[in-house]
Each structure stands twice: as C-alpha cells, then as structure tokens.
Design an enzyme around this catalytic site. Structure first.
Site: not given
Lengths: 467, 459
Positions: A225, A379, A442
């Site tokens: 990630d 983010y 993931h």
C-alpha cells in the site's frame, strides 16, 4: 467508430509516442539525477544526540471502558431487502454482529500483550514522532540483512508479526535486522500536528535506518500500500543505500504515455504484452482500461474523499467505533476477496477468513490511538505535495526507478489493481522477480504471512547471491 | 507543451466518441416514445389510496440518548499548518457546535415549529411518502398548484419561510403547495428497497395527481436533486407540467457532444461562451473547470454513489460525525472556497438553531444512510434499461417553460448558451449575487419572487 478506424488512429498515436518516449527517457535520467542531488542536500542529520526511547503499549482501562460504553449505545440502520449484502458497502447486519462481539467478548488486554511481544521504540526525527518495532532474528547467524517492513492504510504494524515469526523460524541461517515503522500520523507515530507526505516519510525512514545501522548502511524494503509508494521513492532518493525493494502495489500509470496507449490496445492484442501465465490468469480483462476505470469508480470513493476532505469524514470515525470499524473493515473485505463470488450477497463479506480478534485489534488500535483522521490526512497531504513537487521539477511520482536497484513484485490477483510484468518493467527498470499469487489480496503479509515471506526472501536471495 | 498536446488529443478522442453516441440520441421520435411510455406506466392513484395526517413527536427518550452520545463525543485536533476548513469541517468549530447542541439547543420548540404546517403520509407504489400540504389564501380567485422539491442534505421545512413569504406577499393567489420528501429522506421512511430519482419522479407525479386531481396542471420548483427530478417531470409529463423552476441545472444532463464542445471552447476562449453577466459573476465553463469540480468537490458524491453503507455506519451512530459531514455542505455549498481560513466556515451567518434543526431531523429519523443511498441508486439502476438510460440526456420540449435561477456560489454551473440547447423554452434566466446552493434555506424571498414571476410569465 469502427474497430478499424480505432486501430489506425491508435497506431498513429503509438508511433508518435515512440519518439516521445525516447525524448522522455533522456529527460528521465536527468530528473533522477536532480532528485538524487536534492536528497543528498536535504538529508536529515542523525547524530549522537538523537535518542530512541523504549516503548510499551499500555492497557488503558478507562479508554477501554469508554469504548465499550459507546459500543453499547451504538445506533444501527437497516439493510435494503432487495440488494445483495455488501453491494452498498459494509453490511449493517454483519456490523451489528461484530459490534456485539467487540463489546462483549473481545479481550483487548490480551491483545495488548500480543502487540507488546516484539520490542518497540519511539524517536523524534525532524520534529516528528516515529514509532517502530525493531527486532533481530537469529542474531548469531552469519548473513546479516537489514530490512524495512512498510505498511499502509488501513493497515497496522502488527500485521507483520506473523511474517517476522515465520522469518525467524524458517531462515535460521540469516540474521534479519527488522524495522517496522509506522507512518507519521498512524497509530503510535502520533501526535502529528503538521502536514506530512510520502517524500518526507521516505527521508525520515532513511534517517531511522542510518540511526540504527550507521551512515553507510544498506537495507532492503518490503512495502505494501503506501509502503509500496514509499519503497518506490526511497531508491529514487538514495539509490546507493537501498539494496532492493519488494512491493505488492507497483504504481505505473503516471509514468509513461506509451503505457497508457498500450493499455488501450491490450484487450485487442493481449499476447503482445502478456506472458502465458498472465494470459492464463485473465490479465487482458483485469488490466483493461474498462476494468481500471470501473475500479476507479467503484472502489475509489474513499480515496477521493480522503484526498480532498479528510476531516469531514474523520469526525464520525473518531467518535463512533462502529463507524470506524465499518469503514476500515470494508477494505479488508473488498481488497482481499473476489467480489462476485465471495463478497456480494455473503453474510460476512468474506471476513470470516480472518481471525476476528486480529481484525478488531486493527480497529481498536486506530481507536485507542485516535489516529484515524491523521491517517486519512496523509492522502490529502500527498496530493498537495505531488503538485508542489511537480512545480519544482521533482516528479517523484512519475519518474522511473533506476536499473541499479533490484525490484521484486508480488502480484496479488484479488488486490485493487493488477499490473502485468511488461508495464511494471517500464517504470521499475531493475525488475527481476515477479510472482503471481492467485488468492492473494491487498494485505499481503496479514493475509498470507508465509507466502509473502517466501516471495520476499527469494527475492533477497536472488539479489544477494546474484542468481 | 507535450502535456498540453496529450490533453488535446485525449479531448479529441473523447469528443469523437461522444459524437458517435450523440448521433444516436438525436431522434425526436424518441422523446415522443418516452412520453407515451410515461402515460402507459403512470402509477394509479384512486379512491382507495388514503393519506394519513402526520405530526412529528417530540421523542424524549431519543432526545436524551442524543444528548448522552453528545456528552461522550471524542474529538481530534486540527493541523497547525493548514487553514481552517481546508481539510474539511474544522474540528475546533465542530466542538463548539456540539457543546451548544447538547446544552443549549431546544429541540422541543423546534418540533413545534416543524409542525406548524399540516403534514401527511401516504403509501404510493409500496413506498411511504411524507409531505406537507398547505393552501395559501384559500379564497383568492387565481389558483396555482405547486410542488416544492429539495435535495441532499436539505429538509422539507427549508421551504417554510418561502411558504410564509408567498402567503403574505401574494394575497391575490391561492397556492396549493405540496412539499414531499424523497423516499429514504426524513419521514419518507422506512425504505427497504431501491428507489432511484426516476422512481421518485413517477411517485411524486402520482402524489400530485392524488392531491391536485388527475389532469390538473402544476408547477415545480426544484433544488439539488429536486432540480433533476423537475427536469424528469418535464420530460415525462409535458402536458401536465405548467413549468419548472430550477436552481441547479443537473450537470449530468450536459455530458453530451454539444455541451462538451462548449467546454472545449471555454478552455481556450473562456469569454466566448458566457454572457456578460456570467463573466461579471466570475463563472467559468471549461474542461479544466469541470475536471477541477469533479476532483475537488465531489469526494462525498463519489463515496455516496458507491459505498453509502460504509460511511453511513459512523454517521448513524455519531451525532458529531453527522453534524460535521452535513454542515460541511452548508459551509462550502453556501460560500464556495471563500470559507477556507474562516474559523466557522461561514456558518455563523446562518441561525445556529436552524442548522441544528436540520441535523437533529436527520438524526431523529435515522435517515442519513438511506438518504445517501439515493446517490448510488441513481447510477446503478441504469441496468433497468430504457427509458432510464436516455432520459437524462433528452431535451425539454418547448411545451414546458423552464426558469433557471442560479446563485453565485452554486456548486456547479452551466452557461446560458448551453442551457438553451437543452431547455427549448428557457423563458427565464437569472443570476443572483451572494447566495449559495441551499436557496430555500438562505434566500426564501428571492426564490419565491422569482418562481412566481416565472409562473406568471408561463400562464
């Protein structure tokens, strides 16, 4: 527009792009040199005055009782009767079940003991608190490998514990010096009161490695990630120090116009770009433009929101345990399992595969450290930083990783995006290992600690013994 | 330079694809087919359908639970090096509002206020619809039926000031007013099946026929989702809709060849596609403006349109979460990016009790999740096929006058020159300074006056 016209149009653009690519490659090397120079000039000093402090997680009884009180007051809503469960997001009925378990059966005290089973520290680098696990496996073994294990969102450092245990038991001839830092703003790398982006994280993690292993230390990185992104940036900054990177989420779309044109052509001439193994695993549809656009639409709402207004969604997640849980665990569902067969219409979104205590430990960790909002701000910060760096001609996120840095990729087929070898190699020039994991998702090390470690150590072995 | 060339070639490709699609959509006969379909698929409303009077209860138990949750609120800290409201709703201001909400806000009085207009509930197509039905100046000679439609995150009582204004200032007109709540919103609950804006349109028309009579004409004022539903009504029932008055021409109707061509022109020659007034107001309609809108402003839209339940869990359980998420819209939606750097995000301009009444209403009806599902339903029901798949793109025929009133800080903008192509009888077009998305809430008098002027023009 007929297929013929589209092909002619695309081919002419393709030819144009070839000339473009040659030009861009030259630009690429120049830019990488600039970045390396910038990194040298901006290196964080780590000297004798920097001190790390041992760290143990407390079992905070007061906070635990408050959490249970809130859980007991949870207000739920009803699911729709005429749609398959999990189609609209985390199923409210399953959320209710998990909340009951969390408030009545989950034993946080034991989990804290488990979290403390590996030695942890906290250090202040560049006025930023970094929490990390530092563990040495098989200290008497001759071969020494320094390695950084990097996680992302919504992961947690202890997700690597099973992997560390496996590394210790199954590679007795290697002494792994393992460092598992938490990104500033995540879990115990808090409080964080200022902006922070992946380039800064890369610099700080490199400083941490120099602090632990010396100024000239070499190290490997395994990244998932955000960890993949950081693992991609670090060799751009410090190509001489990074021995190799092993990642599960290569980023390729920004880098190459040719790549984008080729992905348009892929569904029509798949054998031009894909290996037999990839063809077998339906990469032609998994990596098509249509599939990518659909994924961007269907799965990236959270990303869009967190990259623009993290605080707005943060309030509900900071104050509501079920809110936090549903938001986070939805990712453990949709990023691990195949949607149509395993998630849509299922009672649990596939989550019964995981250990319930493990999943709730992830949630409780975000809860106890009150770090969900600061983790989401990463983010927004990253996007703002990306634009800023581009203005300064430091295009971290679109430049390639030099050939001199070996790269290993673990491609998990149930992950959000699947990228074929050919496309990865165009950006990660030193790509030497590429393994497809069929039922992989993931959260690679969390879901498949043994397989992930095998891929990782195979890669390291390849590099070390130049196989 | 290369980047620009690349962008241009992608634009050309996109435009070419839309051209191909556009050619298919062109036929007028399709609009007629749609009208016929609408007639044949009208929801039957007959004597057996009954509406029940409805009053909102002051639920003391729920109010105490809300206050208890508020007292347990957990907060987080703002970043020191970013301006307030840059990352979303400011945590410090949220704390201030929570303290007021739990300690000073008088929900009981607000419930009395909400009950000041007569309300009803009816089941249409197995769907519960709550609505206000009020007649102003019943003895006046001139009678006009109107539907007032709101959106997300609005509330039916947002129109109360407008209704009051209409009654006091237009004594010679008897307005027969219906204010329905979209299924899944507020008291149009519980809702346990998928209902999208198209279904809502059919239901609202059925309600109008129930209240006003089978063949009666009615006018519609629509904001937010209400604007979209108004355009659907105009396209499905042009015979019965006297006219529609909207504040937010739905942007989804304008992703067609013509409009994109304008956006393309607007990219390089920005003033060529705008009227003088639009230029004065600082409006822009270009490809980069559209891209910027989609990226910067629609994070909430994206997640609500894909995973509403994942985000609904927190807001159904945390009043604080609900407050921040919803009031952020009242901040940015009313004042645009000017709110960045302001400690209160501009919200002190509004009456605090009014804002908290909206939030408490969403809380008490536990409808935040079901209201957000509308976004997902709007996209994912396209698989139900025709005419849903084409209705958005169709023009509004000359039979139905359209009035557009756009406020300066409205969330999206479509220029007059582009609107004219879609709304063939665009009889009114006004820009209003200093106003935002929540027009009924912020500017009840301006929308009332403009709406009535529009109606008089149409009659």
């Amino acid at each position: 527009m007929s297929l013929k016209n589209l092909s002619i149009f695309s081919l002419s653009v393709l030819l144009f792009s070839v000339f473009l690519v040659i030009y861009l490659n030259q630009e690429n090397s120049k830019k990488l040199n600039r970045i390396e120079q910038w990194a040298k000039n901006n290196q964080i000093k780590v000297d004798k005055s920097t001190k790390a402090q041992k760290f143990t997680i407390d079992f905070d009884e007061k906070e635990w009782n408050l959490l249970k009180q809130k859980l007991s007051l949870t207000r739920f809503f009803t699911s729709l009767k005429d749609v398959p469960s999990f189609d609209f997001g985390f199923d409210p009925d399953y959320a209710r079940e998990l909340v009951e378990y969390w408030g009545n059966k989950f034993d946080w005290k034991s989990q804290v003991e488990y979290l403390n089973s590996y030695p942890q520290f906290r250090i202040s680098i560049n006025d930023t608190i970094i929490h990390y696990v530092y563990y040495t496996t098989n200290p008497t073994a001759e071969k020494r490998i320094n390695i950084l294990l990097l996680d992302g969102w919504p992961g947690a450092f202890f997700g690597f514990y099973k992997a560390i245990d496996f590394m210790e038991k199954n590679y007795k001839d290697i002494c792994f010096e393992i460092v598992v830092p938490s990104i500033p703003g995540y879990h115990f790398s808090t409080p964080l009161n200022k902006k922070h982006n992946p380039v800064e994280t890369s610099m700080q993690f490199d400083a941490l490695m120099r602090y632990l292993f010396g100024e000239l230390a070499h190290y490997y990185i395994h990244g998932e990630d955000w960890g993949s992104i950081i693992a991609t940036t670090m060799p751009q900054l410090y190509p001489s120090r990074v021995s190799g990177i092993h990642i599960t989420m290569p980023i390729t779309s920004e880098s190459n116009i040719l790549n984008n044109i080729c992905s348009l052509l892929l569904p029509y001439v798949p054998s031009l770009f894909l290996s037999d193994q990839e063809l077998e695993h339906e990469f032609s549809s998994r990596y098509s433009i249509k599939s990518k656009l659909w994924k961007f639409w269907d799965e990236f709402g959270y990303f869009h929101l967190q990259a623009t207004r993290p605080d707005t969604v943060g309030h509900g997640l900071t104050d509501s345990p079920v809110g936090l849980m549903a938001y986070i665990l939805e990712k453990y569902s949709s990023w691990t399992f195949e949607r149509l067969n395993k998630i849509s219409g299922s009672k649990d979104g596939g989550l019964e595969f995981f250990n319930k205590d493990d999943l709730l430990t992830v949630c409780t960790l975000y809860w106890m450290t009150n770090s969900i909002t600061s983790s989401m701000r990463y983010y927004a910060n990253s996007f703002n930083a990306m634009l800023e760096f581009r203005k300064q001609n430091l295009d971290f996120f679109s430049l390639s990783v030099s050939q001199t840095v070996p790269v290993g990729v673990q491609m998990n087929l149930n992950d959000i995006f699947v990228t074929p070898f050919w496309f990865i190699k165009s950006r990660y020039l030193g790509l030497i290992q590429y393994k497809i994991v069929e039922q992989g998702g993931h959260f690679a090390a969390f879901q498949n600690p043994e397989l992930t470690v095998k891929c990782l150590v195979d890669f390291i072995t390849q590099v070390e013994y130049k196989i | 330079m290369i980047r620009k060339l690349f962008i241009i070639s992608i634009n050309v490709l996109v435009l070419a694809l839309f051209w191909a699609n556009y050619k298919e959509q062109q036929s007028n006969s399709e609009s007629e087919k749609i009208e016929q379909w609408a007639k044949n698929n009208q929801i039957k409303v007959d004597k057996s359908t009954k509406a029940q009077k409805f009053t909102i209860d002051f639920d003391e138990k729920e109010w105490n639970l809300l206050k208890q949750k508020l007292s347990l609120t957990r907060f987080f800290t703002s970043l020191k090096d970013v301006p307030s409201f840059d990352f979303g709703f400011d945590p410090d201001y949220a704390r201030e509002l929570v303290e007021y909400w739990g300690n000073k806000f008088d929900w009981k009085s607000q419930v009395e206020y909400l009950n000041s207009y007569p309300q009803f509930r009816i089941s249409i197509n197995d769907t519960i619809i709550h609505y206000v039905h009020y007649t102003t100046n019943p003895t006046a000679e001139k009678r006009i039926n109107i539907l007032l439609l709101d959106g997300w995150p609005g509330a039916f009582f947002g129109f109360y000031k407008a209704i009051d204004f209409m009654e006091k200032n237009y004594k010679d007109i008897c307005f027969d007013i219906v204010v329905p709540s979209i299924p899944g919103f507020g008291y149009s609950n519980p809702l346990e099946k998928v209902v999208d804006p198209f279904d809502t349109t059919l239901i609202f028309d059925a309600l109008a026929r129930f209240v006003f009579g089978e063949n009666s004409q009615y006018f519609v004022h629509g904001e937010d989702w209400g604007s979209l539903i108004s355009t659907f009504l105009a396209k499905l029932y042009p015979e019965r809709i006297g006219g529609i008055h909207i504040t937010m021409p739905p942007l989804t109707s304008f992703f067609d060849f013509n409009s994109l061509l304008y956006a393309f022109a607007g990219q390089f020659f920005p003033n060529s596609i705008l009227t003088e007034q639009e230029i004065k107001f600082g409006f822009k309609f270009s490809l980069s403006e559209l891209a910027s809108l989609i990226i910067k402003k629609t994070g909430y839209f994206h997640i609500q349109a894909t995973k509403p339940d994942s985000i609904g869990a927190g807001m159904s359980d945390s009043p604080f979460g609900l407050l921040a998420y919803v009031l952020e819209k009242y901040s940015f939606g009313s004042f645009g990016m000017n709110v960045v750097g302001k400690k209160d995000g501009g919200l002190e301009k509004f009456n605090r009790d009014d804002l908290l009444t909206i939030i408490t209403y969403y809380w008490m009806t536990n409808c935040i999740s079901s209201s957000m599902r509308l976004y997902r339903n709007a996209f994912y029901t396209l698989e139900k096929g025709w005419p849903r798949t084409v209705l958005n793109m169709k023009k509004i025929s000359a039979k139905v006058p359209v009035g557009v009133q756009v406020f300066q800080h409205e969330v999206s903008f479509v220029p007059f020159k582009v609107l004219k192509n879609k709304y063939l009888n665009l009889s009114m077009y006004n820009l209003v300074e200093n106003g935002g998305h929540f027009s009924n809430f912020e500017n009840p008098e301006k929308i009332s006056n403009n709406f009535i002027e529009f109606i008089n023009l149409a009659l």
